[in-house]
Design an enzyme around this catalytic site. Sequence first.
Site, PDB file in Angstrom:
ATOM      1  N   CYS A  73     -71.591  93.439  36.760  1.00  0.00           N
ATOM      2  CA  CYS A  73     -71.963  95.031  36.454  1.00  0.00           C
ATOM      3  C   CYS A  73     -70.734  95.461  35.223  1.00  0.00           C
ATOM      4  CB  CYS A  73     -71.214  96.033  37.597  1.00  0.00           C
ATOM      5  SG  CYS A  73     -70.707  97.709  36.996  1.00  0.00           S
ATOM      6  N   TYR A 117     -79.546 100.865  29.370  1.00  0.00           N
ATOM      7  CA  TYR A 117     -79.564 101.034  30.434  1.00  0.00           C
ATOM      8  C   TYR A 117     -80.725 102.193  29.780  1.00  0.00           C
ATOM      9  CZ  TYR A 117     -76.278  98.530  33.211  1.00  0.00           C
ATOM     10  OH  TYR A 117     -74.861  97.779  33.947  1.00  0.00           O
TER      11      TYR A 117
END
Length: 331
Positions: free
Chosen positions: A57, A183
């Site tokens: 992440c 994203y």
Amino acid sequence: MNMLVDGEWRTDAYQATNEDGEFDRQETTFRDWIQDDPDAEYPAESGRYHVYISRACPWAHRVAMARRLLGLEDDISLSIVEPVRYEDGWEFSEEYPDPVYGEDYLRDIYTRADSDYTGRVTVPVLWDRERETIVNNESREIMRMLDTEFDDANGVDLWPEGYRDAVDQAIDEIYDPINNGVYRAGFADTQAAHEAAIEDLFDALDRWEAVLDEQRFLAGDVFTEADIAMFATLIRFDHVYHTHFKCNRRAIHEYPNLWNYTKEIYQFPGVAETVKLDHITRHYYMSHDDVNPKRLVPSGPDIDFSEPHDRDRLPADLPSELRADAAVADD
């Protein structure tokens, strides 16, 4: 997407896009603050706090980098979750256990903090062992706490006086088009939403490519939190965002300044050990079966972050701990 609703795990409760097909990131909810004050609710005490992260992440990577560069490894413990996230969310395993409670899933840590919690289960998580609760799960705020509230061991200042407004402005300016922009592009549900995100992303990359032709780092001649935030996206870009999220207008290694900037930061002592490309690629390609249904993981690209860079052509005010020869000098 999966989330907790009133403390119960649901696999169909979170809608990641809005009615226009645009990715809509849910805000983090634990926003308390550690303070360098013994009388504070969360005082900055060595050994009291633990950080849960995923090596995959980018938001968690920010915290891992700050902790390492500030020399806080002995003050704040850290553990990682399995890189691939399936329907049960981030999970612990025999290889990557929960060292605090021995839980099976990160969601169990969230419900320890709030048995009726409603929201996504994300990393990083800053946990208070004494109060047995989550202090904060917002990466930008955790990074700032580590920098300002603890006595760092390495003499590194990631939010230095004289640059603070520039640092905060840079973090703000790269967040939506770049950090979150990949994203927005990858999770878009419509072509229009995807293309809008792509335009924002590459306009921003082009802009910072030009900035980095004139100055060493995002805020000037010093390395700061803003550079950590940018690096965490750039180091993942060519391996996952370029292909998996269809951000393929250009690769980072095709930008002279962004590429050399990424290599320089990667080569700072301690940074490479925070980068786990195997975790990164396996997470994205195997976790997002809505984007990659067959969960095939590509074997490339073949690029080398340790090859020489050209950033020494620009002036920099770097502490000795961040210079490439620091590890040699310590031997």
